[in-house]
Scaffold this motif. Structure first.
Motif, PDB file in Angstrom:
ATOM      1  N   GLU A  75       0.812  -1.208   0.000  1.00 49.28           N
ATOM      2  CA  GLU A  75       0.000   0.000   0.000  1.00 49.28           C
ATOM      3  C   GLU A  75       0.852   1.268   0.000  1.00 49.28           C
ATOM      4  OE1 GLU A  75      -3.160   0.534  -0.338  1.00 49.28           O
ATOM      5  OE2 GLU A  75      -4.055  -1.456  -0.110  1.00 49.28           O
ATOM      6  N   LYS A  76       1.991   1.233   0.700  1.00 48.75           N
ATOM      7  CA  LYS A  76       2.863   2.406   0.708  1.00 48.75           C
ATOM      8  C   LYS A  76       3.412   2.707  -0.691  1.00 48.75           C
ATOM      9  CE  LYS A  76       4.480   2.610   5.496  1.00 48.75           C
ATOM     10  NZ  LYS A  76       5.500   2.130   6.461  1.00 48.75           N
ATOM     11  N   TYR A 136       0.673   4.546  -2.419  1.00 47.43           N
ATOM     12  CA  TYR A 136       0.545   5.872  -1.812  1.00 47.43           C
ATOM     13  C   TYR A 136       1.652   6.792  -2.339  1.00 47.43           C
ATOM     14  CZ  TYR A 136      -0.876   9.085   1.938  1.00 47.43           C
ATOM     15  OH  TYR A 136      -1.352  10.161   2.659  1.00 47.43           O
ATOM     16  N   GLU A 174       0.869   7.801  -5.979  1.00 49.54           N
ATOM     17  CA  GLU A 174      -0.175   8.826  -6.070  1.00 49.54           C
ATOM     18  C   GLU A 174       0.347  10.196  -5.653  1.00 49.54           C
ATOM     19  OE1 GLU A 174      -3.269   8.716  -7.351  1.00 49.54           O
ATOM     20  OE2 GLU A 174      -2.756   6.698  -8.033  1.00 49.54           O
ATOM     21  N   ASN A 175       1.220  10.249  -4.653  1.00 49.17           N
ATOM     22  CA  ASN A 175       1.818  11.527  -4.265  1.00 49.17           C
ATOM     23  C   ASN A 175       2.785  12.046  -5.320  1.00 49.17           C
ATOM     24  OD1 ASN A 175       0.684  12.387  -1.745  1.00 49.17           O
ATOM     25  ND2 ASN A 175       1.710  10.684  -0.748  1.00 49.17           N
ATOM     26  N   GLN A 193       9.523   5.030   0.962  1.00 47.95           N
ATOM     27  CA  GLN A 193       8.785   4.264   1.963  1.00 47.95           C
ATOM     28  C   GLN A 193       9.775   3.773   3.005  1.00 47.95           C
ATOM     29  OE1 GLN A 193       8.916   0.596   2.591  1.00 47.95           O
ATOM     30  NE2 GLN A 193      10.832   0.795   1.448  1.00 47.95           N
ATOM     31  N   ASN A 215      -0.714   5.425   4.295  1.00 44.27           N
ATOM     32  CA  ASN A 215      -0.253   4.277   3.520  1.00 44.27           C
ATOM     33  C   ASN A 215      -1.332   3.755   2.576  1.00 44.27           C
ATOM     34  OD1 ASN A 215      -1.824   3.359   5.654  1.00 44.27           O
ATOM     35  ND2 ASN A 215      -0.491   1.652   6.190  1.00 44.27           N
ATOM     36  N   VAL A 232      -4.385   4.456   0.240  1.00 44.18           N
ATOM     37  CA  VAL A 232      -5.204   5.462  -0.443  1.00 44.18           C
ATOM     38  C   VAL A 232      -6.676   5.105  -0.201  1.00 44.18           C
ATOM     39  CG1 VAL A 232      -5.845   6.448  -2.669  1.00 44.18           C
ATOM     40  CG2 VAL A 232      -3.443   5.904  -2.185  1.00 44.18           C
TER      41      VAL A 232
END
Length: 442
Positions: free
Chosen positions: A105-106, A109, A112-113, A135, A283, A285
């Motif tokens: 998940e990180k 994330y 997306e950032n 991460q 972490n 979204v």
């Protein structure tokens, strides 16, 4: 700017040489080190590991060479409930399972950032912040809640430890290498004017590679499993075909939405009795927002005591390396007297340490006890996750004054908050910068 002259340095050297006390100290510190020379035995005498409120727990766990303390601490709070409810012995939940999904998940994330900041220059502070550490192992309470709510949990027998979960340095090195490479790909797609759909297609391909990397390194998370154990009475139990979610619902059953994060950050930019969040901290979204209520320290401790008195341990975050002894497990302001050793005043206020980068939350553990004298806390029992060879079989003691200075976060049930405190928590939070000390990962 004023340079250091040779004459000034010669004066300092001469003054030092003529000081017999400093020469004696030099001999001891050069041979034994700073902390060993400054350690106070009185800290152990004043922090005997006996507590008036003491929650029953099993043996401590061991995160080994990884930064998963926040996961271990959260899973330990669940484990305490299970040990008592199901009469288990030496039982652990799988930290490797939550580790896998957190890394997965990180990565998303981070992607997306990177996309959200793709139109900013590489020299912008936000982009530089993202690329510095794409991460890492650490996290916050609300982040592990997001993992639990999306993926559930499994017993350690269903997904045991792996070499790379117990020692995560190589995994982090290569995963961060990949994520930085992927950032060049995603930023290039934005610069070329690709559509959101086209970009998401490429991102999915990158995520497949992340999944493959994690599966090879950590093992494949189970979708179903059997739970088999003997309780303390030696009665045999077996349940087949569980999923991580059904296991959580049946054997843990904690409504994580009933818990809130409370912080103590006495800095001028964070008034008490207000809620806060941190930009770009998370972490999952679409998962749980990282959110805190900032309160004064006396309120902070009363909330922790209220939960302990009801027999429930407390997840908490602190700066564990400050004024603490690893071998004896004492966290006390008088653990070392470095001021006297060097004749230098190192003291700063808690607010000054946060504002000037001297302290932040570095580690998460579990409060499992407190000693109350006339209703006031004097010392706290702490379950660490460094194995049984440190402290008192893995348990530490924190003096009340140490808690005041170096503890920053606890997690408690909403029911202990007043109506005004709960309203303040649920209000729209002030958004802190990504690099704010309250965004530190334990």
């Amino acid at each position: 700017m004023s340079e250091i002259t040779k004459e000034l340095t010669q004066k300092f050297a001469s003054d030092f040489k003529d000081n017999n006390k400093q020469n004696a100290l030099q001999r001891g510190v050069v041979k034994n080190g700073i902390r060993a020379s400054a350690e106070n035995v009185s800290a152990q005498v004043n922090n005997v590991p006996v507590f008036s409120v003491d929650v029953k727990t099993g043996k401590v766990a061991n995160q080994k060479q990884s930064g998963r303390c926040w996961m271990f601490a959260a899973l330990n709070t669940f484990r305490h409930k299970m040990l008592n409810q199901f009469q288990l012995k030496d039982f652990e939940l799988s930290q490797n399972y939550t580790f896998f999904w957190d890394k997965y998940e990180k990565a998303n994330y981070f992607y997306e950032n990177i996309l959200a900041t793709a139109n900013q220059e590489l020299t912008s502070r936000k982009v530089a912040f993202l690329l510095q550490t794409p991460q890492q192992d650490g996290g916050q309470w609300d982040m592990i809640v997001s993992i639990f709510q999306k993926y559930g949990v499994v017993p350690k027998t269903a997904m045991p430890e792996s070499s790379n979960s117990s020692n995560s340095r190589e995994l982090n090195t290569y995963l961060n290498k990949k994520l930085r490479k992927d950032a060049t790909v995603l930023r290039r797609l934005v610069a070329e004017g690709k559509t959101p759909a086209e970009i998401q297609t490429v991102k999915a391909e990158l995520l497949q590679e992340v999944y493959n990397f994690l599966a090879i390194s950590l093992g494949t998370p189970p979708e179903t499993f059997d739970f088999e154990y003997r309780d303390e009475e030696q009665a045999y139990h077996l349940e087949r075909g569980l999923t991580p979610q059904t296991f959580y619902d049946k054997y843990i059953g904690v409504d994580l939405d009933d818990y809130v994060s409370i912080i103590n950050a006495p800095t001028a930019d964070k008034p008490y009795n207000q809620s806060y969040t941190v930009e770009m901290l998370g972490n999952v979204v679409g998962g749980k927002e990282v959110k805190y209520l900032n309160v004064a320290m006396d309120t902070f401790k009363k909330l922790a005591i209220a939960q302990l008195e009801q027999g429930e341990s407390v997840w908490f975050g602190c700066d564990v390396g400050q004024s603490s002894t690893r071998d004896t497990g004492i966290m006390s302001l008088d653990a070392y007297d470095v001021n006297d050793l060097f004749d230098i005043n190192f003291d700063m206020t808690k607010a000054e340490r946060l504002d000037y980068g001297e302290s932040l939350m570095t580690h998460a553990m579990v409060l499992t006890g407190v000693d109350l004298v006339d209703g006031q806390s004097t010392k706290w029992k702490v379950e660490n996750s460094w194995g049984e060879k440190v402290g008192d079989k893995g348990f530490f003691v924190a003096s009340d004054a140490w808690m005041d200075e170096y503890t920053y976060q606890i997690v408690v049930r909403k029911e202990f908050l007043t109506a005004e405190q709960l309203a303040a928590f649920e209000a729209e939070p002030t958004v802190l910068a990504p690099w704010d000390p309250m965004g530190a990962l334990a």
